[in-house]
Enzyme design. Structure first.
Site, PDB file in Angstrom:
ATOM      1  CB  SER A 194      -0.921   0.010   1.219  1.00  8.59           C
ATOM      2  OG  SER A 194      -0.163   0.090   2.430  1.00  8.59           O
ATOM      3  CD  GLU A 337       1.902  -2.361  10.712  1.00  9.56           C
ATOM      4  OE1 GLU A 337       1.900  -1.722  11.767  1.00  9.56           O
ATOM      5  OE2 GLU A 337       2.142  -1.848   9.598  1.00  9.56           O
ATOM      6  CE  LYS A 434      11.656  -1.455   9.150  1.00  7.97           C
ATOM      7  NZ  LYS A 434      12.170  -0.568   8.101  1.00  7.97           N
TER       8      LYS A 434
END
Length: 453
Positions: A194, A337, A434
Site C-alpha cells: 500500500s 504487519e 528500526k
C-alpha cells in the site's frame, strides 16, 4: 509495575554501523510466572514519517510532538534535510525524545539518500525528489535492494519524471528532478504494498494537475495505511476523494503547516500485549487512542480470538491471558504487519491455525512467510507456507538460535516465543532499532518486573 523512560541503544543510524553488524546472540528472557505490567510506548513510525513528509511539503512550519526517534524516522529526517528541509529538535515533555520543528525549504536534489530498510523512505520520497531540482539517488541496505520498487518507478515515469534504474525496478535508482511534476491520471498495481499508493498521495497536492490514481491489482493490502495517509492529508487541508474502491482523486493545492501529536505505535504494542497470552497475567498499554487509523488498533479484536480478555479504560488498553492460547482461522488482509506476532501465538496454541491474506509480507524487510516458517520449524514447530499465508500445527518447541533476517518484527517474535521456550537466542536484537530502539530494555523489564521511573 510501570515501565518508562528508557534511553536509546548505542546503535547510531547516522553513523557507520548498520543493523546487519549488530549480530550478537541475545538470550530471550523466560517469564518466571504470570506478568503484571504497564507500559508507555514511543510514537508511531507510520504516522511520524507521513507527518515528516507532509511538513516538508507544507506552506509553513509544523511542529511534531512526541514523534518516534528510531532508525526509520531518523533516516527520513536525514533524507528530508538533504533535500532542503530544516528540521530541528525542540524541548518537549515526551519521555522518548524531543519534539521536532519542520520548516519547509526550496527542494534541491544533487544528493544521495540512504533508505536503510525503511519502506516509507524508499517509497514516500521519490515523488518528493521529483519535485526537487537536480538528481537524487536512492539506495539502502542490502536487503532494501531486494524490495519491490518497480511500481514507484513506473508510476513516476507515467507522471513525467525522468528516472534511471538501469532496468532493475529496484534500488539503487536516480530521480532527475526538474523542480515540479505535472501529475495527472495513472493506473498502478499496488498489490505488493500500500506504500506505493501512499507515497503518491502524499506528494499529489504539489503536482501541477493533482492526481487521479487507480489501483488495478487483484487485492490492495493494508488498506488502513492508505486511510491513515488520507487522514493525515485531511488534517492539513487536503481533500482526497474516492469515487469508487481503488480510485483516489487529489486536487492541486497547498498543504498546511500545523502542530501534530503523534500517537503511540500500536503495532509495536503487539508483542507486549501478546506476552500476556503467552505467559499469563495482564499487560497494559497507556496512551491508547480512542480513534485511530493505525493497524495495531485491530489487536483489541484479534487477541480475543486467541483467548485473551481485552478491556479499555480511558486511554489504557489491558490484555489478560491465562497462558492457554486458542488456534484461529484468520484472514489478516488489513493487518499484515501484525502477522509475525500472531503467528508466534499460533505456534504456542492448543490447536492448529491458518492465517491468510498476508502474501504481501513476502516483500517486507524479508520474506516474512518463509522466515517465520523456517525459524519456528527450526525450534521444533510445524509451519507450512501457503500461497497467501501460513498453516501452523502447534508442537512442543525447544531452544535454539532465532534468526532475525534484519527484520524488527522477526526479532520481537523470537523474544515472544522465548517467554516460555528456554534457550531461545535471537540473532541481531539490535534490528528492533528500526522502529523501537528501547525494545530489549522494555522486554527485560516486562519479564523481570523491574520498576523504572
Amino acid at each position: 509495575m510501570l515501565i518508562s523512560r528508557y534511553s536509546k541503544p548505542e546503535f547510531d543510524p547516522y553513523g557507520d554501523s548498520s543493523p546487519e553488524e549488530t549480530d550478537a546472540l541475545w538470550a530471550a528472557p523466560v517469564a518466571p510466572g504470570a506478568l503484571t505490567a504497564t507500559l508507555s510506548l514511543p510514537g508511531s513510525k507510520s504516522l511520524t514519517n507521513r507527518e515528516l513528509v507532509l511538513a516538508a511539503l507544507a506552506d509553513s512550519p509544523s511542529l511534531l510532538r512526541s514523534p518516534l526517534h528510531s532508525r526509520d524516522s531518523d533516516l527520513m529526517v536525514a533524507a528530508l534535510q538533504q533535500l532542503g528541509t530544516t528540521i530541528e529538535s525542540v524541548d518537549g515533555d515526551g519521555e522518548y525524545g524531543s519534539d521536532l520543528r519542520i520548516t519547509p525549504g526550496e527542494l534541491f536534489g544533487s544528493t544521495t539518500i540512504d533508505c536503510g530498510l525503511a519502506g516509507t523512505v524508499m517509497r514516500f520520497l521519490p515523488p518528493v525528489a521529483a519535485l526537487a531540482l537536480g538528481p537524487t539517488t536512492f539506495d539502502g541496505d542490502a536487503g532494501a535492494r531486494r524490495r519491490p520498487m518497480a511500481t514507484t518507478i513506473s508510476s513516476l515515469r507515467a507522471l513525467g519524471a525522468d528516472i534511471n534504474d538501469d532496468g532493475r525496478g529496484a534500488l539503487p535508482f536516480t530521480v532527475h528532478g526538474t523542480g515540479g511534476l505535472d501529475g495527472g491520471e495513472i493506473t498502478i498495481d499496488a498489490s505488493s504494498s500500500s506504500q506505493f499508493v501512499s507515497g503518491l498521495l502524499l506528494a499529489a497536492p504539489r503536482f501541477a494537475n493533482g492526481l487521479r490514481l487507480r489501483h488495478s491489482g487483484e487485492r490492495l493490502p493494508s488498506l488502513p495505511h492508505i486511510e491513515m495517509t488520507i487522514h493525515t492529508l485531511a488534517q492539513r487541508g487536503v481533500t482526497v476523494t474516492s469515487p469508487e474502491v481503488g480510485v483516489w482523486n487529489v486536487a492541486p493545492g497547498p498543504i498546511l503547516g500545523t502542530e501534530v501529536d503523534i500517537e503511540p505505535d500500536l503495532s509495536n504494542a503487539a508483542p507486549f500485549l501478546a506476552a500476556a497470552l503467552v505467559a499469563g497475567g495482564s499487560v497494559t498499554i497507556t496512551g491508547w487512542p480512542a480513534v485511530t487509523t493505525q493497524v495495531g488498533a485491530h489487536l483489541a479484536e484479534l487477541l480475543p480470538l486467541f483467548g485473551a480478555t481485552v478491556t479499555l479504560d480511558g486511554d489504557r488498553l489491558t490484555v489478560t491471558g491465562t497462558g492457554r492460547i486458542t488456534g484461529v482461522d484468520l484472514d489478516l488482509s488489513t493487518g499484515g504487519e501484525l502477522a509475525p506476532t500472531l503467528v508466534g501465538l499460533a505456534a504456542l496454541a492448543d490447536s492448529p491455525s491458518t492465517i491468510t491474506g498476508i502474501g504481501h509480507i513476502r516483500h517486507h524487510e524479508t520474506d516474512r512467510l518463509a522466515a517465520l516458517a523456517t525459524e519456528i520449524n527450526n525450534l521444533g514447530g510445524h509451519v507450512t507456507e501457503l500461497p497467501d499465508g501460513l498453516a501452523i500445527e502447534p508442537r512442543p518447541l525447544h531452544g535454539g538460535t532465532w534468526h532475525s533476517y534484519d527484520d524488527h518484527r522477526m526479532a520481537t517474535t523470537g523474544a515472544l516465543l522465548g517467554l516460555v521456550v528456554p534457550g531461545v537466542e535471537v540473532e541481531n536484537i539490535g534490528t528492533t532499532a528500526k522502529t523501537l530502539p528501547q525494545f530489549a530494555e522494555l522486554w527485560h523489564s516486562l519479564v523481570s518486573g523491574t520498576v523504572t521511573q
